[in-house]
Scaffold this motif. Structure first.
Motif, PDB file in Angstrom:
ATOM      1  N   GLY A 115       0.795  -1.220   0.000  1.00  0.00           N
ATOM      2  CA  GLY A 115       0.000   0.000   0.000  1.00  0.00           C
ATOM      3  C   GLY A 115       0.825   1.265   0.000  1.00  0.00           C
ATOM      4  O   GLY A 115       0.277   2.372   0.035  1.00  0.00           O
ATOM      5  N   ASP A 116       2.148   1.141  -0.070  1.00  0.00           N
ATOM      6  CA  ASP A 116       3.029   2.312  -0.033  1.00  0.00           C
ATOM      7  C   ASP A 116       3.327   2.885  -1.411  1.00  0.00           C
ATOM      8  O   ASP A 116       3.833   4.004  -1.518  1.00  0.00           O
ATOM      9  N   ALA A 117       3.041   2.126  -2.462  1.00  0.00           N
ATOM     10  CA  ALA A 117       3.373   2.582  -3.803  1.00  0.00           C
ATOM     11  C   ALA A 117       2.519   3.774  -4.212  1.00  0.00           C
ATOM     12  O   ALA A 117       1.342   3.859  -3.872  1.00  0.00           O
ATOM     13  N   VAL A 118       3.122   4.690  -4.950  1.00  0.00           N
ATOM     14  CA  VAL A 118       2.401   5.797  -5.585  1.00  0.00           C
ATOM     15  C   VAL A 118       2.590   5.621  -7.080  1.00  0.00           C
ATOM     16  O   VAL A 118       3.691   5.781  -7.602  1.00  0.00           O
ATOM     17  N   GLY A 119       1.530   5.286  -7.779  1.00  0.00           N
ATOM     18  CA  GLY A 119       1.642   4.985  -9.198  1.00  0.00           C
ATOM     19  C   GLY A 119       1.894   3.511  -9.439  1.00  0.00           C
ATOM     20  O   GLY A 119       1.585   2.654  -8.613  1.00  0.00           O
ATOM     21  N   LYS A 120       2.496   3.208 -10.570  1.00  0.00           N
ATOM     22  CA  LYS A 120       2.624   1.833 -11.041  1.00  0.00           C
ATOM     23  C   LYS A 120       3.912   1.166 -10.574  1.00  0.00           C
ATOM     24  O   LYS A 120       4.960   1.800 -10.445  1.00  0.00           O
ATOM     25  N   VAL A 121       3.834  -0.138 -10.371  1.00  0.00           N
ATOM     26  CA  VAL A 121       4.989  -1.008 -10.142  1.00  0.00           C
ATOM     27  C   VAL A 121       5.205  -1.823 -11.426  1.00  0.00           C
ATOM     28  O   VAL A 121       4.255  -2.377 -11.976  1.00  0.00           O
ATOM     29  N   LEU A 122       6.465  -1.882 -11.886  1.00  0.00           N
ATOM     30  CA  LEU A 122       6.781  -2.576 -13.125  1.00  0.00           C
ATOM     31  C   LEU A 122       7.786  -3.701 -12.897  1.00  0.00           C
ATOM     32  O   LEU A 122       8.606  -3.637 -11.979  1.00  0.00           O
ATOM     33  N   LEU A 123       7.734  -4.689 -13.792  1.00  0.00           N
ATOM     34  CA  LEU A 123       8.760  -5.730 -13.892  1.00  0.00           C
ATOM     35  C   LEU A 123       9.560  -5.490 -15.162  1.00  0.00           C
ATOM     36  O   LEU A 123       8.978  -5.388 -16.249  1.00  0.00           O
ATOM     37  N   ARG A 124      10.865  -5.412 -15.049  1.00  0.00           N
ATOM     38  CA  ARG A 124      11.737  -5.289 -16.210  1.00  0.00           C
ATOM     39  C   ARG A 124      12.086  -6.708 -16.692  1.00  0.00           C
ATOM     40  O   ARG A 124      12.674  -7.490 -15.979  1.00  0.00           O
ATOM     41  N   VAL A 125      11.691  -7.016 -17.928  1.00  0.00           N
ATOM     42  CA  VAL A 125      11.843  -8.379 -18.452  1.00  0.00           C
ATOM     43  C   VAL A 125      12.993  -8.470 -19.436  1.00  0.00           C
ATOM     44  O   VAL A 125      13.857  -9.347 -19.336  1.00  0.00           O
TER      45      VAL A 125
END
Length: 325
Positions: free
Chosen positions: A313-323
């Motif tokens: 719940g701490d994220a602001v905006g998107k979390v991404l995975l670099r593939v």
């Protein structure tokens, strides 16, 4: 090809080798550079949100990358095109096959990795605020979870449309970020009664709700006469009590929608959402009026850490995975 999927205990993730996908009729194959992490992925990992029939069991609802194969009748896409795409599943992988109607060009001014933050939020916001709720300039929009990926995008789109914006979030730092993006009424849901705040401001014309049952009574109270509520998430539960007398007296409209399970084609399908997003949102991104908000980027082998970041719940905006590169 490597992919990431949930394993038997539903709380773990594993990397495995699977055959490369093939572009069927109307499809393209994308070599994935990055994948967006969404709450639906967390639910699927826990066994609470299985993929639609026929969809990949691999996690991931959006990617960015380069087209490496084009099937018959896949429109004007070409090998090498840099794109992002909306998926029903399969994004946590080195390659993914996707219907061409769900593919979008990377907007000018956005790098290929960051573009993975766009398809799910952009199509969700357009399909719900414009196609479903018909948000208009001058109306007051309440966004629950204003600092989320969907929330940060919705603030910017609604602001560009000329709406007034209220948001809920859980602390001042998150509210301050929402204000920077265009929100004018800031509600800390840990201390404030959002329904009362909205009534003090004349009531919401539209509510974008991610909570479901827990917020149902408050949302109905927060709407002004003729208001519209669109529920897109059930973080607060699935069963609530609705005062039908208030619904009738205030002439309210209550909608419930999901994007993942929609068909590709036809009215209300993913293709319609993509087309409208290209029409409305992409020019605003290219003009710098909407900016993808990325909280953090994790490596492909750190999918569990990416899930933990979103789940905190701490994220602001998107979390991404670099593939890939």
């Amino acid at each position: 090809m490597e992919d990431v999927r949930a394993v038997a205990d539903t709380e773990s993730l594993s990397v495995s080798e699977v055959p490369d996908p093939i572009a069927g009729p109307g499809e393209v194959v994308i070599d994935v550079v990055a994948a967006g992490v969404n709450r639906a992925d967390l639910l699927q990992r826990r066994g609470a949100y299985p993929p639609p029939k026929g969809a990949s069991e691999i996690l991931g609802l959006e990617v960015s990358g380069r087209i490496s194969a084009v099937g018959p009748d896949a429109g004007g896409w070409r090998v090498g095109d840099e794109v992002c795409a909306l998926l029903a599943g399969g994004g946590y992988a080195e390659k993914v096959a996707v219907p061409a109607a769900q593919v979008l060009p990377v907007p000018a001014g956005v790098d290929l990795q960051t573009a993975a933050a766009l398809p799910e939020v952009a199509c969700t916001v357009v399909s719900n605020l414009i196609l479903t709720a018909n948000l208009r300039a001058g109306e007051l929009l309440l966004i629950h979870g204003g600092s989320s990926g969907i929330g940060t995008h919705a603030i910017q789109l609604a602001s560009a449309l000329g709406a007034r914006i209220a948001v809920t979030a859980r602390n001042q730092a998150k509210l301050d970020r929402c204000a920077e993006l265009g929100a004018g009424i800031l509600i800390d849901y840990t201390t404030d009664d959002f329904a009362q705040v909205m009534k003090d401001n004349g009531g919401a014309d539209v509510i974008l709700d991610i909570m479901g049952a827990k917020y149902l009574p408050g949302n109905i109270a927060a709407l002004r006469t003729g208001g519209r509520m669109v529920t897109i998430g059930l973080q607060g539960g699935v069963k609530g009590e609705l005062n039908m007398g208030v619904l009738l007296a205030k002439r309210l409209s209550v909608f419930g929608t999901t994007l993942r399970s929609r068909p590709v084609d036809g009215p209300g399908g993913k293709g319609e959402a993509v087309t409208k997003t290209l029409e409305v949102t992409w020019p605003l991104i290219e003009a710098g009026r909407i900016v993808p908000i990325v909280d953090s980027v994790f490596g492909f082998d750190d999918a569990a850490a990416a899930h933990a970041r979103l789940d905190s719940g701490d994220a602001v905006g998107k979390v991404l995975l670099r593939v890939g590169a």
